[in-house]
Motif scaffolding. Structure first.
Motif, PDB file in Angstrom:
ATOM      1  N   PRO A  48       0.812  -1.226   0.000  1.00 27.71           N
ATOM      2  CA  PRO A  48       0.000   0.000   0.000  1.00 27.71           C
ATOM      3  C   PRO A  48       0.841   1.269   0.000  1.00 27.71           C
ATOM      4  N   PHE A  49       1.946   1.249   0.745  1.00 22.80           N
ATOM      5  CA  PHE A  49       2.826   2.420   0.769  1.00 22.80           C
ATOM      6  C   PHE A  49       3.469   2.643  -0.593  1.00 22.80           C
ATOM      7  N   MET A  50       4.054   1.587  -1.170  1.00 22.03           N
ATOM      8  CA  MET A  50       4.756   1.724  -2.438  1.00 22.03           C
ATOM      9  C   MET A  50       3.828   2.226  -3.538  1.00 22.03           C
ATOM     10  N   LYS A  51       2.635   1.663  -3.625  1.00 20.21           N
ATOM     11  CA  LYS A  51       1.710   2.040  -4.689  1.00 20.21           C
ATOM     12  C   LYS A  51       1.170   3.450  -4.501  1.00 20.21           C
ATOM     13  N   SER A  52       0.752   3.781  -3.285  1.00 22.10           N
ATOM     14  CA  SER A  52       0.133   5.083  -3.044  1.00 22.10           C
ATOM     15  C   SER A  52       1.151   6.216  -3.108  1.00 22.10           C
ATOM     16  N   PHE A  53       2.324   6.024  -2.515  1.00 21.50           N
ATOM     17  CA  PHE A  53       3.331   7.078  -2.530  1.00 21.50           C
ATOM     18  C   PHE A  53       3.800   7.348  -3.958  1.00 21.50           C
ATOM     19  N   ALA A  54       4.027   6.278  -4.732  1.00 23.61           N
ATOM     20  CA  ALA A  54       4.455   6.458  -6.123  1.00 23.61           C
ATOM     21  C   ALA A  54       3.378   7.172  -6.929  1.00 23.61           C
ATOM     22  N   LEU A  55       2.116   6.816  -6.717  1.00 30.86           N
ATOM     23  CA  LEU A  55       1.022   7.482  -7.425  1.00 30.86           C
ATOM     24  C   LEU A  55       0.934   8.947  -7.023  1.00 30.86           C
ATOM     25  N   GLY A  56       1.271   9.235  -5.772  1.00 27.08           N
ATOM     26  CA  GLY A  56       1.251  10.615  -5.299  1.00 27.08           C
ATOM     27  C   GLY A  56       2.238  11.511  -6.013  1.00 27.08           C
ATOM     28  N   LEU A  57       3.267  10.922  -6.633  1.00 29.59           N
ATOM     29  CA  LEU A  57       4.232  11.721  -7.379  1.00 29.59           C
ATOM     30  C   LEU A  57       3.606  12.386  -8.601  1.00 29.59           C
ATOM     31  N   ASN A  58       2.445  11.893  -9.032  1.00 25.10           N
ATOM     32  CA  ASN A  58       1.755  12.502 -10.175  1.00 25.10           C
ATOM     33  C   ASN A  58       0.820  13.635  -9.770  1.00 25.10           C
ATOM     34  N   SER A  59       0.748  13.935  -8.489  1.00 24.94           N
ATOM     35  CA  SER A  59      -0.160  14.980  -8.011  1.00 24.94           C
ATOM     36  C   SER A  59       0.541  16.330  -7.914  1.00 24.94           C
ATOM     37  N   GLY A  60      -0.252  17.391  -7.878  1.00 22.94           N
ATOM     38  CA  GLY A  60       0.259  18.723  -7.579  1.00 22.94           C
ATOM     39  C   GLY A  60       0.996  19.433  -8.689  1.00 22.94           C
ATOM     40  N   TRP A  61       0.913  18.934  -9.916  1.00 23.39           N
ATOM     41  CA  TRP A  61       1.673  19.546 -11.004  1.00 23.39           C
ATOM     42  C   TRP A  61       1.124  20.925 -11.396  1.00 23.39           C
ATOM     43  N   TYR A  62      -0.165  21.153 -11.278  1.00 23.28           N
ATOM     44  CA  TYR A  62      -0.759  22.387 -11.800  1.00 23.28           C
ATOM     45  C   TYR A  62      -1.895  22.860 -10.899  1.00 23.28           C
ATOM     46  N   ASN A  63      -2.258  24.152 -11.038  1.00 18.21           N
ATOM     47  CA  ASN A  63      -3.446  24.691 -10.372  1.00 18.21           C
ATOM     48  C   ASN A  63      -4.195  25.655 -11.289  1.00 18.21           C
ATOM     49  N   THR A  64      -3.904  25.590 -12.558  1.00 10.76           N
ATOM     50  CA  THR A  64      -4.596  26.335 -13.608  1.00 10.76           C
ATOM     51  C   THR A  64      -4.224  25.710 -14.941  1.00 10.76           C
ATOM     52  N   ALA A  65      -5.069  25.935 -15.940  1.00  9.12           N
ATOM     53  CA  ALA A  65      -4.751  25.459 -17.293  1.00  9.12           C
ATOM     54  C   ALA A  65      -4.113  26.560 -18.134  1.00  9.12           C
ATOM     55  N   LYS A  66      -3.942  27.738 -17.551  1.00  3.76           N
ATOM     56  CA  LYS A  66      -3.374  28.869 -18.292  1.00  3.76           C
ATOM     57  C   LYS A  66      -1.855  28.912 -18.098  1.00  3.76           C
ATOM     58  N   PRO A  67      -1.067  28.746 -19.145  1.00  2.00           N
ATOM     59  CA  PRO A  67       0.394  28.829 -19.006  1.00  2.00           C
ATOM     60  C   PRO A  67       0.836  30.237 -18.641  1.00  2.00           C
ATOM     61  N   TYR A 263      -4.560  10.040 -17.532  1.00  2.00           N
ATOM     62  CA  TYR A 263      -4.162   8.665 -17.228  1.00  2.00           C
ATOM     63  C   TYR A 263      -2.811   8.670 -16.517  1.00  2.00           C
ATOM     64  N   ASN A 264      -2.676   7.789 -15.524  1.00  2.00           N
ATOM     65  CA  ASN A 264      -1.420   7.618 -14.784  1.00  2.00           C
ATOM     66  C   ASN A 264      -0.721   6.339 -15.219  1.00  2.00           C
ATOM     67  N   ILE A 265       0.590   6.409 -15.358  1.00  2.00           N
ATOM     68  CA  ILE A 265       1.425   5.228 -15.599  1.00  2.00           C
ATOM     69  C   ILE A 265       2.484   5.217 -14.507  1.00  2.00           C
ATOM     70  N   VAL A 266       2.325   4.332 -13.527  1.00  2.00           N
ATOM     71  CA  VAL A 266       3.180   4.361 -12.340  1.00  2.00           C
ATOM     72  C   VAL A 266       3.788   2.984 -12.097  1.00  2.00           C
TER      73      VAL A 266
END
Length: 339
Positions: A48-67, A263-266
């Motif tokens: 559970p730790f390995m899967k969830s922590f690795a998936l968490g690396l895909n979070s937090g990349w953006y907070n708007t769609a405007k560059p 889609y996530n690839i982890v």
């Protein structure tokens, strides 16, 4: 076979990424009889730790769609809490070779706790000798904080490039973790405005971008066992997380609503590297060596959907979003945003 120390290394790597202290001897006892048993027990315990922590690396990349505008910049700190289902607080230990579960935990007599499970130790028995020993207990997250959350903190740097494109970076130079341990991380992401290429879309009052991000995390722990002949022994944990998304947002004064679909690839791996003389006879003959004796892979790929909001006051931003995926995630962040 003496795999007493090998499992401890696998456990240490997982626990290094948390703030928890863990006793190596507990993990040692789990796999002293059989390497295959050791992989099953260690893998089930930390999955559970390995899967969830690795998936968490895909979070937090953006907070708007405007560059950003050209040479615009932001520095943002985020923390994502990955929600682990209650069913993953336990795992089955059936089908072992040399070890069997003699006594499970309260309410789960045939299962053992995972890392996020209850703070109770299962009792194992070695087949043949009848020797018994305690397995590791869980961190009891649900009891301590009320929910099974695994946090993933991150620092991001965003830079505006030509053609309405953002370059996003995550970087942690190699740091010393003590006891011959080290960790490093690198991530790169690109957000590109796709409205500019769609006829008639420029006048529609929302922002629409495509995003792709990749993060690589690596932890290593050097270790020389007392009783087993080895060559270049090393325990290692590697996580690779890629996400591909379409992102949309709409600004209302100081508030921006945003969402993403993709889609996530982890993939992640934890194992013991190097050459090991598993016969413990001291001869160190090439045909008796085994390369990378413990090697456990985890995969957590699948679709994701995100919805959130951002508050911007001058150059300060505050944001929060929720992602529905294999392990749902709540992300909050603070940043400084210019242009």
């Amino acid at each position: 076979m003496k795999f007493l120390r090998l499992a401890a290394l696998a456990g240490v790597l997982a626990f290094t990424a948390t703030t928890t202290t863990y006793a190596q001897d507990d993990i040692d006892k789990l796999i002293r009889e059989n390497a295959e048993d050791g992989e099953k027990l260690v893998g089930g315990y930390i999955a559970p730790f390995m899967k969830s922590f690795a998936l968490g690396l895909n979070s937090g990349w953006y907070n708007t769609a405007k560059p950003h505008k050209l040479i615009g910049i932001d520095l943002t700190i985020t923390v994502s809490a990955m929600r682990i289902p209650d069913k993953e607080m336990f795992y089955s230990v059936s089908g072992l070779n040399n070890i069997e579960l003699q006594e499970g935990v309260t309410g789960h007599p045939n299962e053992a706790p995972t890392l996020i499970g209850p703070g109770e130790s299962p009792i194992y028995r070695v087949k043949g000798s009848g020797e018994t020993f305690e397995g590791p207990e869980g961190l009891d997250l649900k009891e301590e904080i009320g929910k099974n959350w695994v946090p993933t903190p991150m620092v991001h740097l965003g830079i505006g490039l030509p053609k309405n494109t953002d370059l996003k970076l995550r970087f942690m130079p190699e740091i010393d973790l003590g006891d011959d341990g080290s960790a490093n991380m690198f991530g790169i992401g690109v957000m590109h405005d796709i409205k500019q290429w769609l006829p008639g879309f420029k006048v529609i009052p929302f922002d629409l971008s495509a995003f792709v991000g990749y993060t690589h995390l690596k932890l290593q722990y050097a270790y020389t066992p007392d009783e087993i002949q080895t060559e270049n022994p090393m325990a290692e944990m590697v996580m690779n997380a890629t996400t591909i998304q379409g992102v949309i947002s709409k600004k209302f004064s100081v508030v921006t609503l945003y969402g993403g679909l993709g889609y996530n690839i982890v993939k992640s791996n934890i194992g013991i590297k190097g050459k090991w003389d598993l016969n413990d006879n001291g001869t160190y003959e090439p045909n008796l060596r085994e390369i990378n004796p413990i090697n456990i892979d985890f995969k957590t790929s699948g679709p994701r959907a995100t919805a959130g909001f951002r508050l911007k006051l001058a150059v300060i931003t505050l944001h929060a979003d929720y992602t529905v995926q294999k392990y749902n995630a709540l992300t909050v962040g603070f940043g400084i945003n210019v242009r």
